[in-house]
Design an enzyme around this catalytic site. Sequence first.
Site: not given
Length: 137
Positions: A44, A75
């Site tokens: 991510e 993330c």
Amino acid sequence: MKLAVAEARKAPFPFGCVLVRDGRVLSRGQSGETTDFDPTAHAEVNAIRAACRILKTKDLRGSTIYTTAEPCPMCFTAAWWAHVSRVVFGITLEESSKLFGREILVPASYLNKRGGQIIELRGSVLKSEVLEMLERT
């Protein structure tokens, strides 16, 4: 979501994602902690960094991250700071932890609530496909 699974299949450590806005894939991310020797190189984060560079902005409002696993606290926070509008994931942090053993089990829903509920969350998308792929690694 199928594109995120495809990214994970190509990754050295099987996590992948795509970042989409207006029906267009802006960036792709794979887990790169082991190849880049960077503990922050999660799929991510890599996708967010790439999209921001491409768009020359840190504001990803209106975008969706499709990711194989629920974002970890790092993330999720990166997505929050980038104003990502939606996160769609396959398996939960708990499920990921059972498979790989090391995870800070603070769910994205908790972080989202603490941050003002700005990110729409949707989990268990293609969950069985993601679990099957991860169990084979």
